[in-house]
Design a protein around this motif. Structure first.
Motif, PDB file in Angstrom:
ATOM      1  N   CYS A 206     -19.620  33.225 -22.296  1.00 12.42           N
ATOM      2  CA  CYS A 206     -19.238  33.582 -23.666  1.00 12.42           C
ATOM      3  C   CYS A 206     -20.360  33.171 -24.603  1.00 12.42           C
ATOM      4  CB  CYS A 206     -17.924  32.882 -24.046  1.00 12.42           C
ATOM      5  SG  CYS A 206     -17.218  33.476 -25.576  1.00 12.42           S
ATOM      6  N   ASN A 207     -21.217  34.111 -24.913  1.00 22.23           N
ATOM      7  CA  ASN A 207     -22.477  33.809 -25.574  1.00 22.23           C
ATOM      8  C   ASN A 207     -22.322  33.692 -27.087  1.00 22.23           C
ATOM      9  OD1 ASN A 207     -25.190  33.320 -25.782  1.00 22.23           O
ATOM     10  ND2 ASN A 207     -25.757  35.480 -25.777  1.00 22.23           N
ATOM     11  N   VAL A 208     -21.673  32.609 -27.536  1.00 22.51           N
ATOM     12  CA  VAL A 208     -21.545  32.332 -28.964  1.00 22.51           C
ATOM     13  C   VAL A 208     -22.574  31.275 -29.354  1.00 22.51           C
ATOM     14  CG1 VAL A 208     -19.092  32.938 -29.017  1.00 22.51           C
ATOM     15  CG2 VAL A 208     -19.777  30.563 -28.562  1.00 22.51           C
ATOM     16  N   ALA A 209     -22.654  30.990 -30.643  1.00 20.34           N
ATOM     17  CA  ALA A 209     -23.568  29.944 -31.104  1.00 20.34           C
ATOM     18  C   ALA A 209     -23.053  28.576 -30.666  1.00 20.34           C
ATOM     19  CB  ALA A 209     -23.706  29.997 -32.619  1.00 20.34           C
ATOM     20  N   LEU A 210     -23.971  27.641 -30.482  1.00 19.61           N
ATOM     21  CA  LEU A 210     -23.635  26.318 -29.970  1.00 19.61           C
ATOM     22  C   LEU A 210     -24.205  25.253 -30.893  1.00 19.61           C
ATOM     23  CD1 LEU A 210     -22.320  24.996 -27.406  1.00 19.61           C
ATOM     24  CD2 LEU A 210     -24.629  24.857 -26.459  1.00 19.61           C
ATOM     25  N   ALA A 211     -23.382  24.259 -31.223  1.00 21.49           N
ATOM     26  CA  ALA A 211     -23.839  23.101 -31.996  1.00 21.49           C
ATOM     27  C   ALA A 211     -23.593  21.855 -31.156  1.00 21.49           C
ATOM     28  CB  ALA A 211     -23.096  23.005 -33.323  1.00 21.49           C
ATOM     29  N   VAL A 212     -24.646  21.091 -30.895  1.00 19.58           N
ATOM     30  CA  VAL A 212     -24.565  19.923 -30.015  1.00 19.58           C
ATOM     31  C   VAL A 212     -24.772  18.652 -30.825  1.00 19.58           C
ATOM     32  CG1 VAL A 212     -25.445  18.826 -27.927  1.00 19.58           C
ATOM     33  CG2 VAL A 212     -25.537  21.320 -28.156  1.00 19.58           C
ATOM     34  N   SER A 213     -23.797  17.753 -30.767  1.00 16.01           N
ATOM     35  CA  SER A 213     -23.917  16.447 -31.422  1.00 16.01           C
ATOM     36  C   SER A 213     -24.540  15.470 -30.435  1.00 16.01           C
ATOM     37  CB  SER A 213     -22.546  15.937 -31.873  1.00 16.01           C
ATOM     38  OG  SER A 213     -21.971  16.805 -32.816  1.00 16.01           O
ATOM     39  N   LEU A 214     -25.791  15.115 -30.671  1.00 11.82           N
ATOM     40  CA  LEU A 214     -26.477  14.203 -29.760  1.00 11.82           C
ATOM     41  C   LEU A 214     -26.017  12.759 -29.936  1.00 11.82           C
ATOM     42  CD1 LEU A 214     -30.117  15.592 -30.083  1.00 11.82           C
ATOM     43  CD2 LEU A 214     -28.450  16.053 -28.281  1.00 11.82           C
ATOM     44  N   HIS A 215     -25.504  12.426 -31.125  1.00  8.70           N
ATOM     45  CA  HIS A 215     -25.057  11.074 -31.477  1.00  8.70           C
ATOM     46  C   HIS A 215     -26.201  10.104 -31.738  1.00  8.70           C
ATOM     47  CE1 HIS A 215     -21.328  12.698 -30.248  1.00  8.70           C
ATOM     48  NE2 HIS A 215     -21.390  12.372 -28.979  1.00  8.70           N
ATOM     49  N   ALA A 216     -27.322  10.302 -31.078  1.00  7.10           N
ATOM     50  CA  ALA A 216     -28.460   9.382 -31.192  1.00  7.10           C
ATOM     51  C   ALA A 216     -29.706  10.107 -30.706  1.00  7.10           C
ATOM     52  CB  ALA A 216     -28.213   8.127 -30.359  1.00  7.10           C
TER      53      ALA A 216
END
Length: 302
Positions: A206-216
């Motif tokens: 499912c090729n939607v946009a992705l937001a990744v929270s790295l935290h650090a």
């Protein structure tokens, strides 16, 4: 749509009519926002009665709504079992973004997140996830013959969407289906704490946009704010994510990590991936405090 076809087949819809009936129902529910089967006027009365006997068009109940001076609306929604989740509509000059939830509480233990401190109750069903968008459209007065009011959807509310993969992905497909809500894939964003194997899988399914929270800015510090981070080390492998460069990384900086030249560190962590990278100072929590501007820097990693 396959699940709907199966359900319609079970109530006696013939194979000859199956595709037509499925398309009709999708249009009534997702495009026209019909609240009941009674108003589906191009369906026969007998068919509408059969649908009402076997199915329901449930949607979340609005418990409270808060409206700010700039038009932002925050909804507290009650779903099955008396559980409550949040949804927020944020208007802007060129878009209207709806932030929705995927779980009641959250099973992850991010130290800076208030939802994590509430514990985990259950996953939302696909219908409960989609129901938030359906309800917002109706609440905001959307009409099929007018411009969209909700133009963007972000799964950044309560819960970790990838931990509810089975129900979230069908919801994403309904949002982006031309016969569903018809949103562009670039206008639907899934926010995750970084469950790497499922990020890879999402990019394929499912090729939607992705937001990744790295935290650090590095995996060592990331593990201090999220104990499960060791199982999903961003630097341990290449992350495919969506096949288009629509991946955003954000780094939540506590005072300790802010002294580590966060721009360089975070850029190194995600350098193989074309992305946008943000660092955001965390609010005071039980584990850290920080002062100064909330947005520490905005950079582009290539």
């Amino acid at each position: 749509r396959d699940a709907l076809k199966t359900a319609l087949r079970e109530i006696g819809v013939t194979e000859k009519q199956l595709n037509m009936r499925t398309a009709q129902l999708w249009q009534w529910i997702y495009v026209k926002g019909a609240p009941s089967f009674d108003g589906m006027t191009n369906l026969s009365k007998d068919f509408r009665s059969a649908l009402a006997e076997r199915f329901t068009l449930d949607r979340p109940e609005i418990v409270t709504r808060q409206i700010s001076a700039d038009g932002t609306r925050k909804y507290l929604l009650r779903i099955a079992g008396g559980h409550e989740v949040d949804a927020v509509y944020i208007p802007d000059t060129d878009r209207g973004t709806l932030c929705i939830s995927s779980q009641v509480g959250c099973m992850l233990d991010c130290s800076f997140c208030s939802t994590a401190q509430q514990g985990f109750n259950r996953n939302l069903s696909t219908a409960e996830i989609i129901g938030q968008v359906w309800l917002a459209n109706r609440e905001l007065g959307y009409r099929p013959d007018a411009d969209r009011i909700v133009t963007n959807v972000v799964l950044m509310g309560m819960g970790e969407p990838l931990a509810n993969y089975r129900n979230v992905v069908p919801a994403l497909k309904i949002l982006t289906d031309d016969f569903g809500f018809g949103l562009s894939r670039r206008r639907v964003t899934l926010s995750t704490s970084g469950i790497v194997p499922l990020m890879d899988r999402l990019g394929q399914e499912c090729n939607v946009a992705l937001a990744v929270s790295l935290h650090a800015p590095d995996d060592a510090l990331r593990g201090q704010s999220w104990s499960s981070a060791k199982k999903s080390a961003i630097s341990s492998r290449a992350v495919s994510g969506p096949s288009e460069p629509w991946t955003t990384f954000s780094s939540m900086l506590a005072a300790k990590s802010a002294r580590m030249v966060p721009g360089a560190a975070s850029a190194g962590l995600v350098a193989p991936i074309i992305s946008r990278c943000f660092a955001i100072a965390s609010s005071p929590s039980r584990s850290c405090t920080i002062t100064g501007p909330e947005v520490m820097y905005v950079m582009r990693s290539l």
